[in-house]
Design an enzyme around this catalytic site. Structure first.
Site, PDB file in Angstrom:
ATOM      1  N   GLY A  31      68.668  25.275 -10.586  1.00  0.00           N
ATOM      2  CA  GLY A  31      67.934  24.655  -9.378  1.00  0.00           C
ATOM      3  C   GLY A  31      67.603  25.981  -8.448  1.00  0.00           C
ATOM      4  N   SER A  32      67.372  25.525  -7.117  1.00  0.00           N
ATOM      5  CA  SER A  32      66.613  26.661  -6.023  1.00  0.00           C
ATOM      6  C   SER A  32      68.133  27.431  -5.901  1.00  0.00           C
ATOM      7  CB  SER A  32      66.344  25.941  -4.987  1.00  0.00           C
ATOM      8  OG  SER A  32      67.407  25.139  -4.407  1.00  0.00           O
ATOM      9  N   GLU A  34      70.276  28.600  -7.795  1.00  0.00           N
ATOM     10  CA  GLU A  34      70.697  29.525  -9.007  1.00  0.00           C
ATOM     11  C   GLU A  34      69.665  30.688  -9.154  1.00  0.00           C
ATOM     12  OE1 GLU A  34      72.728  26.352  -8.301  1.00  0.00           O
ATOM     13  OE2 GLU A  34      70.997  25.810  -9.658  1.00  0.00           O
ATOM     14  N   GLU A  53      71.744  17.630 -16.780  1.00  0.00           N
ATOM     15  CA  GLU A  53      72.841  18.505 -16.708  1.00  0.00           C
ATOM     16  C   GLU A  53      74.264  17.956 -17.790  1.00  0.00           C
ATOM     17  OE1 GLU A  53      71.262  19.171 -12.615  1.00  0.00           O
ATOM     18  OE2 GLU A  53      71.610  17.412 -13.890  1.00  0.00           O
ATOM     19  N   HIS A  76      73.512  23.304 -11.401  1.00  0.00           N
ATOM     20  CA  HIS A  76      72.859  23.254 -10.035  1.00  0.00           C
ATOM     21  C   HIS A  76      74.281  22.859  -9.250  1.00  0.00           C
ATOM     22  CE1 HIS A  76      70.340  23.287  -6.619  1.00  0.00           C
ATOM     23  NE2 HIS A  76      69.737  22.123  -6.699  1.00  0.00           N
ATOM     24  N   HIS A 283      94.548   2.738 -27.549  1.00  0.00           N
ATOM     25  CA  HIS A 283      93.101   2.195 -26.952  1.00  0.00           C
ATOM     26  C   HIS A 283      93.461   0.949 -26.589  1.00  0.00           C
ATOM     27  CE1 HIS A 283      88.619   1.231 -27.526  1.00  0.00           C
ATOM     28  NE2 HIS A 283      88.920   1.631 -26.324  1.00  0.00           N
ATOM     29  N   GLY A 404      86.010   9.127 -25.439  1.00  0.00           N
ATOM     30  CA  GLY A 404      85.443   7.972 -25.279  1.00  0.00           C
ATOM     31  C   GLY A 404      84.125   7.727 -24.516  1.00  0.00           C
TER      32      GLY A 404
END
Length: 530
Positions: A31-32, A34, A53, A76, A283, A404
């Protein structure tokens, strides 16, 4: 007199650190905030672009697991890290090492709560990163990233994050000195001796192997241990990697994440030795069982994770590297005659069915795949059939998610294929799972990666139906929110640059799979299953 080291920028020091750590790949979606990071991007580095992402982190997860080194990730600020949080959680549960370098707004703007500012940046990704920091000074950024790498690589491995304001990249800093670190943790000799005694005193041993066996390259050692003990060998519940050859005569199958069924499978054992896994991952509720073990059994655990060691509910726990621990354990292991267990029963060949049965599709795939092919799985409803008809027989040949959370399989296949361009990656993905990260097909096509995506299309979240049965839902009872009809995955693949086939009849299945497995680039086979 030695000349002083040239003063580098933070950006130059960062790329020098990557080279020193043996990595020249960044997975990202910039993004800007970075953009300053990439000014004059080095010609010897690769930037692997993901279109969301969560896909980026999934790709880095697969790449890091395949290479055994921490992957570098660019995200970002704020919203970008937020989009990635589900995948960061999966990487944390997978114990995958990665260094996340997240953007941040310019330091001069931060007092005014600017657009794209991550106000509580060190809190945002917690508790699913091992560390998170935004250095107080720009010149401290390279050292913070170096420490993040060390933290990510220390057992138990996992993600670490550094937030870097946009104006830091141009600031001068001193180059980092070379650094060496050795990560292996040798178990306490007294703990290993206690394991030896427990084995020597036992007649009927159940050996439960987990993902850490594969992560630590300990397949040979665990096979030697199983054969020396003539132990029944089980895969740990919900294990994200294969830790034992599933065609071996001692292999007895997969433990479920349910206490009563674990008791049933392990019944008759007088020692349950868990290697590289918790005891146990559940689980569904354990029910009335007072103990985690069947009657008459003792528990011993060898783990490289201090939290797992601390949570061992009873018996003996030994903390240390899995391969180092098994190497020590195998020395002077007491000899004792034990009767080998009967081999695991094999299912009858599956029939095609109408529509095609999942078991038949996986059985056909098993006959066609190559000996070095890597399987990535994210098809929860297909897992019981995969465990019967698609055995994993080699180290580092199987990956799934430990969390999961869906969305790992497609991008992880991309990262693994990027690391192993000389091997075929087969991604077996459910239709519901694939829609979490379908953009990964674009990255696979852009890089021409040798991946065969097999989408098992049953029109919904079939695993939810099975789980509802475990929780006592009546047969035929309506369950809302699990039907996903009308998606054409072959068309989605074609639109992103992948070759694609759609299979609805048994007669076409083998030919379509074989063509996809022989292709040099990525392809997708959508199979309608019942």
């Amino acid at each position: 007199m030695r000349a002083p080291s040239r003063c580098a920028t933070v950006r130059e020091a960062f790329y020098a650190l990557m080279r020193e750590r043996g990595s020249r790949v960044i997975f990202g979606n910039p993004g800007s905030t970075e953009l300053p990071m990439f000014r004059g991007f080095p010609a010897d580095m690769d930037y692997v672009l993901g279109l969301q992402e969560a896909c980026v982190v999934g790709m880095a997860d697969g790449y890091a697991q395949a290479t055994g080194r921490a992957a570098f990730v660019n995200l970002h600020s704020a919203a970008g890290v937020g989009n990635a949080m589900g995948a960061i959680y999966t990487a944390f549960k997978n114990q995958t090492p990665m260094v996340i370098v997240a953007g941040q707004q310019y330091r001069a703007l931060q007092p005014f709560d600017p657009y794209l500012f991550s106000r509580q940046v060190t809190d945002l990704p917690r508790p699913y990163v091992k560390s998170c920091i935004e250095p107080a000074r720009a010149e401290d950024v390279p050292l913070a990233i170096a420490r993040a790498w060390q933290t990510a690589m220390q057992h138990p491995r996992g993600p670490a994050m550094v937030s870097v304001p946009a104006d830091d990249w141009e600031r001068p800093c001193a180059p980092l000195p070379p650094q060496a670190a050795f990560q292996a943790l040798r178990p306490d000799p007294a703990g290993i001796e206690a394991l030896r005694r427990a084995i020597g005193q036992s007649e009927r041993i159940a050996l439960v192997v987990g993902a850490a066996v594969d992560r630590d390259g300990a397949w040979d050692q665990v096979v030697q241990l199983a054969q020396a003990c003539q132990a029944r060998v089980f895969a740990a519940p919900l294990s994200a990697r294969a830790g034992f050859p599933e065609d071996h005569p001692l292999f007895q199958g997969f433990l479920p994440g349910a206490g009563a069924q674990i008791h049933e499978r392990l019944a008759g054992s007088d020692l349950v030795l868990v290697v590289g896994a918790p005891a146990f991952t559940y689980h569904v509720p354990r029910g009335e069982a007072a103990s985690h073990l069947p009657q008459g059994a003792r528990l011993a655990v060898l783990t490289d994770d201090p939290e797992v060691a601390a949570m061992v509910p009873e018996g003996l726990s030994v903390l240390g590297g899995i391969r180092l621990g098994l190497d020590e354990l195998l020395k002077d292991l007491p000899a004792r005659h034990r009767t080998p267990p009967p081999p695991r029963g094999r299912p009858a060949p599956a029939s095609p069915g109408t529509p095609l049965s999942t078991a038949y599709v996986l059985q056909t795939l098993a006959a066609l795949r190559g000996p070095t092919d890597i399987v990535v799985e994210e098809a929860p409803s297909a897992r019981p059939w995969m465990q019967q008809v698609l055995p994993m027989t080699q180290p580092a040949s199987f990956y799934t998610m430990a969390s999961g959370g869906l969305g790992f399989g497609m991008p992880a296949a991309v990262g693994i294929a990027y690391a192993h361009r000389d091997r075929r990656v087969i991604a077996v993905i459910g239709d519901g799972s694939s829609m979490y990260s379908i953009q990964s097909l674009w990255t696979a096509a852009q890089h021409g990666l040798p991946i065969t995506f097999i989408v098992l299309n049953n029109g919904g979240y079939a695993a939810m139906k099975r789980h509802a049965g475990l929780l006592g839902f009546e047969a035929g009872e309506k369950i809302v929110g699990i039907d996903v009809p009308g998606i054409r995955f072959d068309q989605l693949a074609t639109a992103q640059g992948c070759a694609a086939f759609r299979v609805t009849e048994a007669e076409a299945l083998a030919a379509r799979l074989e063509a996809a497995l022989r292709s040099t680039g990525p392809s997708l086979v959508e199979v309608e299953v019942g």
